[in-house]
Design a protein around this motif. Structure first.
Motif, PDB file in Angstrom:
ATOM      1  N   HIS A 128     -38.083   6.228 -61.440  1.00 56.33           N
ATOM      2  CA  HIS A 128     -38.118   5.925 -62.865  1.00 56.33           C
ATOM      3  C   HIS A 128     -39.156   5.134 -63.242  1.00 56.33           C
ATOM      4  N   SER A 129     -39.641   4.792 -64.396  1.00 55.11           N
ATOM      5  CA  SER A 129     -40.713   3.896 -64.868  1.00 55.11           C
ATOM      6  C   SER A 129     -40.389   2.505 -64.202  1.00 55.11           C
ATOM      7  N   HIS A 154     -34.263   5.004 -57.320  1.00 55.70           N
ATOM      8  CA  HIS A 154     -34.260   4.422 -58.586  1.00 55.70           C
ATOM      9  C   HIS A 154     -35.803   4.280 -58.674  1.00 55.70           C
ATOM     10  N   HIS A 172     -30.427   1.617 -63.893  1.00 53.99           N
ATOM     11  CA  HIS A 172     -31.135   1.650 -65.061  1.00 53.99           C
ATOM     12  C   HIS A 172     -30.917   0.541 -66.070  1.00 53.99           C
ATOM     13  N   ASP A 224     -24.289   5.275 -62.273  1.00 57.03           N
ATOM     14  CA  ASP A 224     -25.964   5.378 -62.581  1.00 57.03           C
ATOM     15  C   ASP A 224     -26.105   3.923 -63.365  1.00 57.03           C
TER      16      ASP A 224
END
Length: 137
Positions: free
Chosen positions: A98-99, A94, A58, A55
């Motif tokens: 995600h932002s 992703h 990020h 992960d």
């Protein structure tokens, strides 16, 4: 110096644990191989496996992520038999999930062009990036 690239690539591939690499280091290594047009399929395969099985995305700054995506796309162009669908799928998931805060038009443009260059098609990701770009002033 192709020999230097092969030595560095072989050393990285032989490592037991890639977690000691900072995201920027991963990007810079892959970008250097891609920019020099020095194919090292095993290096990209090992990095793809690391990214897909962890992960870690990020932790990548937007610029580092976009440059890494570009590097993977460049390897597909240099060595047409080399594909990285799991890597591109992981990046698409992703971006969708995600932002995108902190991403610039340039970052998202590089990602978009790289996906196209690699022959990877993720309409939901492209829509998400397009919608985000519309809101950037």
């Amino acid at each position: 110096h192709p020999r230097l690239f092969q030595i560095v690539g072989k050393r990285i591939v032989s490592m037991d644990n890639l977690e000691s690499f900072q995201p920027a280091n991963i990007t810079n290594i892959l970008w250097a191989f891609a920019e020099a047009r020095e194919p090292h399929p095993k290096l990209f395969e090992v990095m793809e496996e690391y990214i897909v099985s962890s992960d870690v995305l990020h932790a990548f700054e937007p610029k580092n992520l976009s440059n890494m995506v570009w590097a993977f796309a460049q390897t597909v162009e240099v060595n047409p038999g080399e594909k990285h669908p799991r890597f591109f799928q992981k990046v698409a998931e992703h971006i969708i999930g995600h932002s995108l805060e902190g991403y610039t038009r340039r970052d998202l443009s590089i990602i978009s062009v790289a996906f196209n260059k690699a022959g990877e098609n993720y309409p939901r990701m492209m829509k998400r990036m397009g919608d985000y770009v519309k809101g950037i002033e």
